[in-house]
Design a protein around this motif. Structure first.
Motif, mmCIF file in Angstrom:
data_model
loop_
_atom_site.group_PDB
_atom_site.id
_atom_site.type_symbol
_atom_site.label_atom_id
_atom_site.label_comp_id
_atom_site.label_asym_id
_atom_site.label_seq_id
_atom_site.Cartn_x
_atom_site.Cartn_y
_atom_site.Cartn_z
ATOM 1 N N ASP A 327 36.737 48.629 34.283
ATOM 2 C CA ASP A 327 36.884 47.561 33.299
ATOM 3 C C ASP A 327 37.197 46.228 33.958
ATOM 4 O O ASP A 327 36.673 45.178 33.560
ATOM 5 C CB ASP A 327 37.972 47.912 32.280
ATOM 6 N N SER A 328 38.073 46.254 34.981
ATOM 7 C CA SER A 328 38.393 45.013 35.693
ATOM 8 C C SER A 328 37.153 44.446 36.372
ATOM 9 O O SER A 328 36.889 43.234 36.321
ATOM 10 C CB SER A 328 39.483 45.265 36.736
ATOM 11 N N TYR A 329 36.392 45.336 37.010
ATOM 12 C CA TYR A 329 35.145 44.911 37.662
ATOM 13 C C TYR A 329 34.180 44.303 36.651
ATOM 14 O O TYR A 329 33.611 43.223 36.869
ATOM 15 C CB TYR A 329 34.502 46.108 38.363
ATOM 16 N N ARG A 330 34.014 44.989 35.514
ATOM 17 C CA ARG A 330 33.065 44.523 34.495
ATOM 18 C C ARG A 330 33.477 43.162 33.942
ATOM 19 O O ARG A 330 32.641 42.262 33.771
ATOM 20 C CB ARG A 330 33.009 45.565 33.369
ATOM 21 N N LYS A 331 34.781 42.983 33.670
ATOM 22 C CA LYS A 331 35.258 41.716 33.122
ATOM 23 C C LYS A 331 35.182 40.599 34.151
ATOM 24 O O LYS A 331 34.927 39.440 33.805
ATOM 25 C CB LYS A 331 36.673 41.888 32.580
ATOM 26 N N CYS A 332 35.411 40.928 35.416
ATOM 27 C CA CYS A 332 35.278 39.927 36.471
ATOM 28 C C CYS A 332 33.830 39.462 36.580
ATOM 29 O O CYS A 332 33.554 38.258 36.690
ATOM 30 C CB CYS A 332 35.750 40.506 37.802
ATOM 31 N N ARG A 333 32.916 40.406 36.535
ATOM 32 C CA ARG A 333 31.492 40.075 36.628
ATOM 33 C C ARG A 333 31.064 39.171 35.477
ATOM 34 O O ARG A 333 30.303 38.212 35.661
ATOM 35 C CB ARG A 333 30.678 41.375 36.624
ATOM 36 N N LYS A 334 31.598 39.461 34.297
ATOM 37 C CA LYS A 334 31.252 38.671 33.112
ATOM 38 C C LYS A 334 31.807 37.251 33.203
ATOM 39 O O LYS A 334 31.171 36.292 32.758
ATOM 40 C CB LYS A 334 31.795 39.366 31.863
ATOM 41 N N ALA A 335 33.013 37.119 33.798
ATOM 42 C CA ALA A 335 33.647 35.797 33.901
ATOM 43 C C ALA A 335 33.055 34.953 35.020
ATOM 44 O O ALA A 335 33.139 33.727 34.983
ATOM 45 C CB ALA A 335 35.151 35.956 34.110
ATOM 46 N N HIS A 336 32.472 35.599 36.038
ATOM 47 C CA HIS A 336 31.947 34.882 37.209
ATOM 48 C C HIS A 336 30.425 35.034 37.254
ATOM 49 O O HIS A 336 29.869 35.711 38.114
ATOM 50 C CB HIS A 336 32.555 35.423 38.501
ATOM 51 N N LYS A 337 29.764 34.378 36.356
ATOM 52 C CA LYS A 337 28.317 34.523 36.257
ATOM 53 C C LYS A 337 27.581 33.859 37.416
ATOM 54 O O LYS A 337 26.376 34.071 37.606
ATOM 55 C CB LYS A 337 27.827 33.973 34.913
ATOM 56 N N ASN A 338 28.290 33.040 38.190
ATOM 57 C CA ASN A 338 27.670 32.382 39.342
ATOM 58 C C ASN A 338 27.594 33.304 40.557
ATOM 59 O O ASN A 338 26.963 32.956 41.562
ATOM 60 C CB ASN A 338 28.458 31.137 39.723
ATOM 61 N N LEU A 339 28.227 34.473 40.489
ATOM 62 C CA LEU A 339 28.264 35.403 41.619
ATOM 63 C C LEU A 339 27.420 36.634 41.330
ATOM 64 O O LEU A 339 27.169 36.975 40.172
ATOM 65 C CB LEU A 339 29.706 35.846 41.890
ATOM 66 N N THR A 340 27.017 37.307 42.403
ATOM 67 C CA THR A 340 26.415 38.629 42.262
ATOM 68 C C THR A 340 27.479 39.647 42.671
ATOM 69 O O THR A 340 27.815 39.760 43.846
ATOM 70 C CB THR A 340 25.168 38.784 43.152
ATOM 71 N N LEU A 341 28.030 40.319 41.689
ATOM 72 C CA LEU A 341 29.055 41.329 41.922
ATOM 73 C C LEU A 341 28.434 42.709 41.832
ATOM 74 O O LEU A 341 27.743 43.033 40.859
ATOM 75 C CB LEU A 341 30.180 41.213 40.891
ATOM 76 N N GLY A 342 28.672 43.502 42.855
ATOM 77 C CA GLY A 342 28.265 44.896 42.837
ATOM 78 C C GLY A 342 29.480 45.770 43.072
ATOM 79 O O GLY A 342 30.584 45.276 43.324
ATOM 80 N N CYS A 343 29.296 47.070 42.975
ATOM 81 C CA CYS A 343 30.453 47.940 43.168
ATOM 82 C C CYS A 343 30.053 49.292 43.741
ATOM 83 O O CYS A 343 28.927 49.766 43.561
ATOM 84 C CB CYS A 343 31.204 48.158 41.846
ATOM 85 N N ILE A 344 30.991 49.881 44.466
ATOM 86 C CA ILE A 344 30.995 51.318 44.757
ATOM 87 C C ILE A 344 32.377 51.802 44.354
ATOM 88 O O ILE A 344 33.388 51.435 44.973
ATOM 89 C CB ILE A 344 30.754 51.620 46.251
ATOM 90 N N LEU A 345 32.431 52.567 43.292
ATOM 91 C CA LEU A 345 33.689 53.078 42.764
ATOM 92 C C LEU A 345 33.728 54.588 42.951
ATOM 93 O O LEU A 345 32.689 55.242 42.948
ATOM 94 C CB LEU A 345 33.831 52.721 41.282
#
Length: 376
Positions: A327-345
């Motif tokens: 959820d933290s990752y998803r909300k961060c990605r939504k708030a920072h639309k200028n970045l490309t956020l990926g994850c390995i969880l």
């Protein structure tokens, strides 16, 4: 609840043989995943499970197909962990184009359930015990069950402020669990394999903010006294992680690493100042929580994945963390639309009690230090 890849497919009427998981290690297919049933299969052709509409479920072989540099990573649970990945192709492409614009971010929770108690004594001599990590009130002397109540530590202090005689804290944590070790090791391993910047984050400032809010109904002198007593425990635990981080920094010969924690005032200033345009917006703040005691901590958690952007100006960030941080990752990605956020969880390990994850397990099942052989 606990789920397995095999069971999730069966419950949806999907044959294992018709999915990308058909050749996976049986131990991965039957790994008990502690989560809610927030899964879907968007593409019936490949049968890939997707979690919280945020990340696809892979085994390690699938991760290596997308990020070949991960092939040299080795740890005890690599071949039977389910992993959750998102935007990995974009990260791999960015590495090929300009590796300096890519970074990894990750870090552990500082302590889990049953490790730090908060004991509130009222003027009538009665004592009420809370588990600090959950904020829940214990229901019995053995501290195994929580009271079935909506009230938490913050609300109890607010209601009983005029009757509080003392607040004390007890630290039961004597080491780090294997899960906590993984939360430090795996970001190092991934960043070293990809040869990119690494930002490790220790959320001591976030744990502290919950107490700061909770103590507001008390006089200033009491607030300072109780906060100082909590800090003594908090920083003792934080130092365990700092020691491990610098051991792994040397082990991986990781030069491009930054560590963010509450006593590094310069880093905290960067963190809180540079996130303002992204987090301090009504549209974002309204979506975070209905619990004001947790708001400041949650603001930290949803901006931590973006720390490499704040520190290194990284435009492509790979969050490597527990799947509990989805959820933290998803909300961060939504708030920072200028970045490309990926994850390995990755999932939480089940403790030897067969009932709880290591985070939630009673003290006798924490198995502190059950990772040190891997540092040799």
């Amino acid at each position: 609840m606990f789920y397995t890849v095999r069971g999730l497919l069966e419950n949806r009427g999907v044959a294992l043989e018709d999915t990308v998981y058909k050749d996976c290690n049986p131990r991965m297919l039957d790994f008990k995943i502690a989560s809610g049933d927030f899964y879907e299969i968007p593409n019936e052709e490949n049968g890939i499970l997707r979690f919280k509409n945020s990340a696809d479920l892979f085994d390690f072989e699938m991760l290596k197909e997308i990020l070949p540099d991960l092939q040299n990573i080795n740890f005890r649970h690599k071949d039977f962990f389910p992993f959750y990945g998102e935007n990995l192709e974009a990260i791999e492409e960015a590495i090929r184009v300009n590796r300096d614009k890519v970074a990894v971010e990750g870090g552990p929770c500082l302590f889990g359930e049953h490790e730090v108690d908060c004991i509130i004594t009222l003027n009538d001599g009665s004592e009420t015990d809370f588990d600090y990590s959950t904020g829940k009130k214990y229901n019995n002397l053995n501290k195994t069950d929580y009271a079935q109540s909506d009230g938490d530590l913050a609300s109890f202090i607010e209601v009983n402020a005029s009757e509080i005689k003392n607040i004390s804290f007890v630290n039961h944590k004597t080491g780090l669990t294997y899960q906590e070790y993984l939360h430090v090791f795996f970001p190092f391993a991934v960043a070293a394999a990809l040869n990119v910047h690494l930002v490790m984050t220790l959320p001591d400032m976030s744990y502290r903010k919950y107490l700061l809010y909770s103590l507001k109904p008390l006089d200033e002198e009491s607030q300072k006294k109780y906060l100082a007593e909590f800090d003594e425990i908090l920083y003792k635990i934080t130092d365990m992680y700092i020691e491990l981080i610098y051991i792994l920094k040397a082990k991986f010969q990781m030069e491009n690493m930054s560590l963010v924690h509450g006593r590094d005032e310069k880093m905290i200033e960067i963190f809180e100042e540079k996130r303002k345009p992204y987090i301090e917006r009504n549209k974002v703040l309204r979506s975070l929580t209905n619990n004001p005691a947790k708001l400041e901590s949650i603001k930290d958690y949803i901006s931590m994945p973006a720390l490499p952007f704040y520190i290194y100006d990284s435009e492509f960030i790979l969050e490597v963390n527990s799947m509990d941080e989805t959820d933290s990752y998803r909300k961060c990605r939504k708030a920072h639309k200028n970045l490309t956020l990926g994850c390995i969880l990755f999932p939480e390990l089940l403790s030897d009690d067969g009932i709880n994850t290591l985070y939630c397990a009673p003290l006798e099942y924490k198995e502190y230090g059950n990772y040190k052989s891997e540092l040799e």
